[in-house]
Write a protein that holds these residues in place. Structure first.
Motif, mmCIF file in Angstrom:
data_model
loop_
_atom_site.group_PDB
_atom_site.id
_atom_site.type_symbol
_atom_site.label_atom_id
_atom_site.label_comp_id
_atom_site.label_asym_id
_atom_site.label_seq_id
_atom_site.Cartn_x
_atom_site.Cartn_y
_atom_site.Cartn_z
ATOM 1 N N ASN A 248 37.762 20.610 -7.255
ATOM 2 C CA ASN A 248 38.552 20.322 -6.073
ATOM 3 C C ASN A 248 40.017 20.600 -6.396
ATOM 4 O O ASN A 248 40.478 20.299 -7.488
ATOM 5 C CB ASN A 248 38.370 18.858 -5.678
ATOM 6 N N LEU A 249 40.724 21.149 -5.460
ATOM 7 C CA LEU A 249 42.141 21.421 -5.644
ATOM 8 C C LEU A 249 42.924 20.127 -5.472
ATOM 9 O O LEU A 249 42.693 19.365 -4.535
ATOM 10 C CB LEU A 249 42.614 22.456 -4.621
ATOM 11 N N ALA A 250 43.822 19.847 -6.387
ATOM 12 C CA ALA A 250 44.631 18.631 -6.294
ATOM 13 C C ALA A 250 45.327 18.576 -4.940
ATOM 14 O O ALA A 250 45.816 19.581 -4.427
ATOM 15 C CB ALA A 250 45.662 18.601 -7.415
ATOM 16 N N ILE A 251 45.376 17.396 -4.343
ATOM 17 C CA ILE A 251 45.881 17.237 -2.972
ATOM 18 C C ILE A 251 47.312 17.745 -2.810
ATOM 19 O O ILE A 251 47.673 18.285 -1.769
ATOM 20 C CB ILE A 251 45.738 15.786 -2.487
ATOM 21 N N HIS A 252 48.134 17.615 -3.839
ATOM 22 C CA HIS A 252 49.520 18.073 -3.696
ATOM 23 C C HIS A 252 49.628 19.600 -3.736
ATOM 24 O O HIS A 252 50.678 20.148 -3.454
ATOM 25 C CB HIS A 252 50.411 17.433 -4.767
ATOM 26 N N LEU A 253 48.530 20.290 -4.070
ATOM 27 C CA LEU A 253 48.532 21.759 -4.061
ATOM 28 C C LEU A 253 47.884 22.329 -2.799
ATOM 29 O O LEU A 253 47.887 23.532 -2.598
ATOM 30 C CB LEU A 253 47.800 22.294 -5.296
ATOM 31 N N GLN A 254 47.336 21.468 -1.952
ATOM 32 C CA GLN A 254 46.690 21.919 -0.728
ATOM 33 C C GLN A 254 47.711 22.123 0.386
ATOM 34 O O GLN A 254 48.718 21.422 0.452
ATOM 35 C CB GLN A 254 45.647 20.897 -0.267
ATOM 36 N N THR A 255 47.385 23.030 1.280
ATOM 37 C CA THR A 255 48.218 23.231 2.466
ATOM 38 C C THR A 255 47.869 22.156 3.497
ATOM 39 O O THR A 255 46.788 21.559 3.433
ATOM 40 C CB THR A 255 47.962 24.623 3.095
ATOM 41 N N PRO A 256 48.738 21.916 4.470
ATOM 42 C CA PRO A 256 48.393 20.937 5.520
ATOM 43 C C PRO A 256 47.093 21.282 6.252
ATOM 44 O O PRO A 256 46.333 20.403 6.608
ATOM 45 C CB PRO A 256 49.596 21.004 6.471
ATOM 46 N N GLU A 257 46.813 22.567 6.452
ATOM 47 C CA GLU A 257 45.581 23.001 7.118
ATOM 48 C C GLU A 257 44.361 22.623 6.282
ATOM 49 O O GLU A 257 43.335 22.209 6.804
ATOM 50 C CB GLU A 257 45.596 24.508 7.389
ATOM 51 N N GLU A 258 44.469 22.783 4.954
ATOM 52 C CA GLU A 258 43.348 22.429 4.084
ATOM 53 C C GLU A 258 43.106 20.919 4.102
ATOM 54 O O GLU A 258 41.961 20.474 4.082
ATOM 55 C CB GLU A 258 43.594 22.908 2.656
ATOM 56 N N ARG A 259 44.165 20.139 4.162
ATOM 57 C CA ARG A 259 44.003 18.683 4.213
ATOM 58 C C ARG A 259 43.353 18.238 5.516
ATOM 59 O O ARG A 259 42.553 17.312 5.548
ATOM 60 C CB ARG A 259 45.348 17.990 4.012
ATOM 61 N N LYS A 260 43.670 18.920 6.624
ATOM 62 C CA LYS A 260 43.065 18.584 7.917
ATOM 63 C C LYS A 260 41.573 18.865 7.930
ATOM 64 O O LYS A 260 40.836 18.233 8.670
ATOM 65 C CB LYS A 260 43.731 19.379 9.037
ATOM 66 N N ALA A 261 41.128 19.836 7.127
ATOM 67 C CA ALA A 261 39.716 20.227 7.110
ATOM 68 C C ALA A 261 38.809 19.121 6.609
ATOM 69 O O ALA A 261 37.619 19.122 6.858
ATOM 70 C CB ALA A 261 39.532 21.481 6.268
ATOM 71 N N PHE A 262 39.379 18.159 5.884
ATOM 72 C CA PHE A 262 38.572 17.040 5.394
ATOM 73 C C PHE A 262 38.480 16.057 6.509
ATOM 74 O O PHE A 262 38.113 15.099 6.652
ATOM 75 C CB PHE A 262 39.187 16.429 4.137
#
Length: 101
Positions: A87-101
């Motif tokens: 899993n990619l560390a949350i601080h390296l994710q884009t806002p779009e990737e965080r919304k996908a969860f």
């Protein structure tokens, strides 16, 4: 529905079996002593559920028979965990990737 009046009753369904397919020629370089595999997604998977868990391999492979340059297909199922999708560390994710969860 009345059979005497004619007509049709129909039911249908379609399901996908989401999976990750290995690319035939992986061009991802190894890093930190780990072999990286190139994969493509198939189906509408909930991919975050596949992260950070050991995965085996299964599918169809084509192998050389050694006879007159022939090939044959074989089914393979390796249940022993061979792969892991980190899993990619949350601080390296884009806002779009965080919304996908």
């Amino acid at each position: 529905f009345d059979v005497s009046k004619g007509g049709v009753v129909m039911a249908a369904a379609h399901t996908d079996s989401p999976c990750l397919k290995l690319r035939p020629r992986t061009k991802v370089p190894s890093k930190a002593g780990m072999l990286q595999l190139g994969v493509d997604t198939y189906g509408g998977g909930l991919w975050h559920t596949w992260f950070d868990r050991p995965l085996g391999l299964a599918g169809k492979v084509v192998v050389s028979t050694g006879k007159n340059g022939g090939f044959e297909e074989r089914l393979v199922k390796i249940q022993e965990p061979l792969c892991l999708i980190p899993n990619l560390a949350i601080h390296l994710q884009t806002p779009e990737e965080r919304k996908a969860f």
